[in-house]
Enzyme design. Structure first.
Site, PDB file in Angstrom:
ATOM      1  N   HIS A  50      44.084   9.135  70.814  1.00 15.75           N
ATOM      2  CA  HIS A  50      45.313   9.032  70.011  1.00 15.75           C
ATOM      3  C   HIS A  50      45.959  10.398  69.879  1.00 15.75           C
ATOM      4  O   HIS A  50      45.398  11.404  70.310  1.00 15.75           O
ATOM      5  CB  HIS A  50      45.057   8.369  68.658  1.00 15.75           C
ATOM      6  CG  HIS A  50      44.174   9.130  67.709  1.00 15.75           C
ATOM      7  ND1 HIS A  50      42.836   9.360  67.959  1.00 15.75           N
ATOM      8  CD2 HIS A  50      44.424   9.724  66.510  1.00 15.75           C
ATOM      9  CE1 HIS A  50      42.316  10.045  66.951  1.00 15.75           C
ATOM     10  NE2 HIS A  50      43.268  10.288  66.063  1.00 15.75           N
ATOM     11  N   HIS A 104      46.765  12.560  67.433  1.00 17.27           N
ATOM     12  CA  HIS A 104      46.533  13.618  66.431  1.00 17.27           C
ATOM     13  C   HIS A 104      46.103  14.939  67.072  1.00 17.27           C
ATOM     14  O   HIS A 104      45.365  14.954  68.051  1.00 17.27           O
ATOM     15  CB  HIS A 104      45.491  13.171  65.407  1.00 17.27           C
ATOM     16  CG  HIS A 104      46.031  12.165  64.438  1.00 17.27           C
ATOM     17  ND1 HIS A 104      45.251  11.230  63.810  1.00 17.27           N
ATOM     18  CD2 HIS A 104      47.300  11.951  64.001  1.00 17.27           C
ATOM     19  CE1 HIS A 104      46.002  10.482  63.017  1.00 17.27           C
ATOM     20  NE2 HIS A 104      47.249  10.888  63.117  1.00 17.27           N
ATOM     21  N   ASP A 160      43.982  17.133  66.279  1.00 19.43           N
ATOM     22  CA  ASP A 160      42.550  17.437  66.400  1.00 19.43           C
ATOM     23  C   ASP A 160      41.888  16.634  67.524  1.00 19.43           C
ATOM     24  O   ASP A 160      40.669  16.663  67.692  1.00 19.43           O
ATOM     25  CB  ASP A 160      41.823  17.241  65.053  1.00 19.43           C
ATOM     26  CG  ASP A 160      41.825  15.801  64.562  1.00 19.43           C
ATOM     27  OD1 ASP A 160      42.888  15.153  64.600  1.00 19.43           O
ATOM     28  OD2 ASP A 160      40.758  15.325  64.132  1.00 19.43           O
ATOM     29  N   HIS A 161      42.721  15.937  68.321  1.00 16.98           N
ATOM     30  CA  HIS A 161      42.234  15.209  69.501  1.00 16.98           C
ATOM     31  C   HIS A 161      42.982  15.626  70.773  1.00 16.98           C
ATOM     32  O   HIS A 161      42.513  15.370  71.872  1.00 16.98           O
ATOM     33  CB  HIS A 161      42.365  13.698  69.278  1.00 16.98           C
ATOM     34  CG  HIS A 161      41.589  13.240  68.079  1.00 16.98           C
ATOM     35  ND1 HIS A 161      40.400  12.550  68.170  1.00 16.98           N
ATOM     36  CD2 HIS A 161      41.816  13.416  66.751  1.00 16.98           C
ATOM     37  CE1 HIS A 161      39.927  12.324  66.946  1.00 16.98           C
ATOM     38  NE2 HIS A 161      40.774  12.839  66.075  1.00 16.98           N
ATOM     39  N   HIS A 207      44.615   3.161  63.027  1.00 14.26           N
ATOM     40  CA  HIS A 207      44.613   4.541  62.520  1.00 14.26           C
ATOM     41  C   HIS A 207      45.961   5.183  62.856  1.00 14.26           C
ATOM     42  O   HIS A 207      46.605   5.799  62.012  1.00 14.26           O
ATOM     43  CB  HIS A 207      43.450   5.288  63.169  1.00 14.26           C
ATOM     44  CG  HIS A 207      43.383   6.745  62.879  1.00 14.26           C
ATOM     45  ND1 HIS A 207      43.257   7.247  61.608  1.00 14.26           N
ATOM     46  CD2 HIS A 207      43.416   7.825  63.708  1.00 14.26           C
ATOM     47  CE1 HIS A 207      43.214   8.573  61.671  1.00 14.26           C
ATOM     48  NE2 HIS A 207      43.315   8.949  62.923  1.00 14.26           N
ATOM     49  N   ASP A 265      39.135   7.923  66.327  1.00 15.76           N
ATOM     50  CA  ASP A 265      39.064   7.791  64.871  1.00 15.76           C
ATOM     51  C   ASP A 265      39.215   6.333  64.423  1.00 15.76           C
ATOM     52  O   ASP A 265      39.561   6.063  63.270  1.00 15.76           O
ATOM     53  CB  ASP A 265      40.174   8.623  64.194  1.00 15.76           C
ATOM     54  CG  ASP A 265      39.944  10.123  64.334  1.00 15.76           C
ATOM     55  OD1 ASP A 265      38.903  10.531  64.872  1.00 15.76           O
ATOM     56  OD2 ASP A 265      40.834  10.886  63.901  1.00 15.76           O
ATOM     57  N   HIS A 292      34.280  12.150  64.768  1.00 19.60           N
ATOM     58  CA  HIS A 292      33.989  12.985  63.595  1.00 19.60           C
ATOM     59  C   HIS A 292      32.590  12.714  63.057  1.00 19.60           C
ATOM     60  O   HIS A 292      32.102  11.585  63.117  1.00 19.60           O
ATOM     61  CB  HIS A 292      34.995  12.716  62.461  1.00 19.60           C
ATOM     62  CG  HIS A 292      36.380  13.204  62.732  1.00 19.60           C
ATOM     63  ND1 HIS A 292      36.805  14.472  62.421  1.00 19.60           N
ATOM     64  CD2 HIS A 292      37.450  12.575  63.291  1.00 19.60           C
ATOM     65  CE1 HIS A 292      38.080  14.617  62.769  1.00 19.60           C
ATOM     66  NE2 HIS A 292      38.502  13.472  63.301  1.00 19.60           N
TER      67      HIS A 292
HETATM   68 FE    FE Z   1      40.549  13.009  64.028  1.00 16.63          FE
HETATM   69 ZN    ZN Z   2      43.019  10.909  63.964  1.00 20.30          ZN
END
Ligand code: FE
Ligand code: ZN
Length: 261
Positions: free
Chosen positions: A62, A64, A66-67, A120, A139, A177
């Site tokens: 996805h 985001h 942090d990905h 998400h 996530d 995570h």
């Molecule tokens: Fe994440």
């Molecule tokens: Zn995420």
């Protein structure tokens, strides 16, 4: 050449940021190498260099940061191609190949099936490598938990849960995570009478106490202990005072309660 063995991925865990896991994948037959959800470039490049591997593919679940944070940098340095959700192409930096529900993606000789699991975000995908018994779900699912409903609805998440929980029970869930202990503590508040949950909560507290990662976990354990995957169990409906309500509504109430936990 025996395909049964050679189509099983080698998988390396790379812990980054506060609590993210980036997954490095290598097809043993072809040497094709991929990375799932690279938040940061340096730890990925260090892990590659240590093994003498070069990057061929970046897989994104996805949009985001942090990905996808290292997408552009890793692509520029390695020439790797980026595969991600077709329906969210505009938000995936540098994406080359869009995939959607039911598509097949091959990392060398290791085929994955793509599941479109928005909830998400509006565009999440999960990559399932059946021969490796591996599900990369970003996530969407965490061990004993799930991602926040930032762009989707409880009904969308329940639909995703139903499809992912139908995969073989011996599938390893590689989520993005290390939230397992906090998830277990919440799960115990809504499912305290579940002996499998109590045992697993104790086990993961001990694992984390020893500084060990808890991810991946087995899908059969998620089915037994993840409250969001068990929203159709009367015990969970009772916990949120919604006996008889549709599972998607129970799931929505559980998620709202977790948001405040
Ligand atoms: Fe994440
Ligand atoms: Zn995420």
């Amino acid at each position: 050449m025996t395909d049964a063995v050679s189509s099983i991925l080698e998988i390396v865990r790379i812990p980054v940021l506060q609590d993210n896991y980036v997954w490095l994948l290598r097809c043993p037959l072809t040497g094709q190498t991929g990375v799932v959800d690279p938040a940061e470039a340096a730890p990925v490049e260090a892990a590659l260099a240590q093994r003498g591997w070069t990057l061929d593919w970046i897989l994104n679940t996805h949009h985001h940061w942090d990905h996808t944070g290292a997408n552009v940098e890793l692509k520029a340095r390695s020439g790797a191609r980026i595969v991600g959700p077709a329906r969210d192409a505009a938000r995936i930096p540098g994406m080359d190949l869009g995939v959607d529900e039911g598509d097949r993606f091959d990392l060398g000789a290791c085929p994955a099936t793509v599941h479109f699991v928005p909830a998400h975000t509006a565009g999440d995908v999960a990559f399932h490598f059946p021969a490796s018994r591996a599900l990369f779900c970003g996530d969407t699912i965490f061990l004993m938990g799930c991602g926040r409903l930032l762009e989707g609805t409880p009904a969308m998440l329940w639909d995703a849960m139903l499809r992912l929980r139908a995969l073989p029970g011996d599938t390893w869930v590689y989520c993005a995570h290390e939230y397992t202990v906090a998830n277990a503590r919440f799960a115990l508040t809504v499912d305290p009478g579940n002996p499998a949950l109590r045992a697993r909560a104790q086990a993961v507290e001990a694992q984390r106490g020893r500084g060990e990662p808890t991810v991946p976990g087995l899908l059969c354990e998620e089915r037994a202990t993840n409250p969001f995957m068990r929203a159709d169990d009367p015990a969970l409906a009772a916990a949120v005072e919604m006996v008889g309500a549709p599972p998607a509504e129970v799931l929505g109430a559980l998620r709202a309660r977790k948001d405040r936990f």
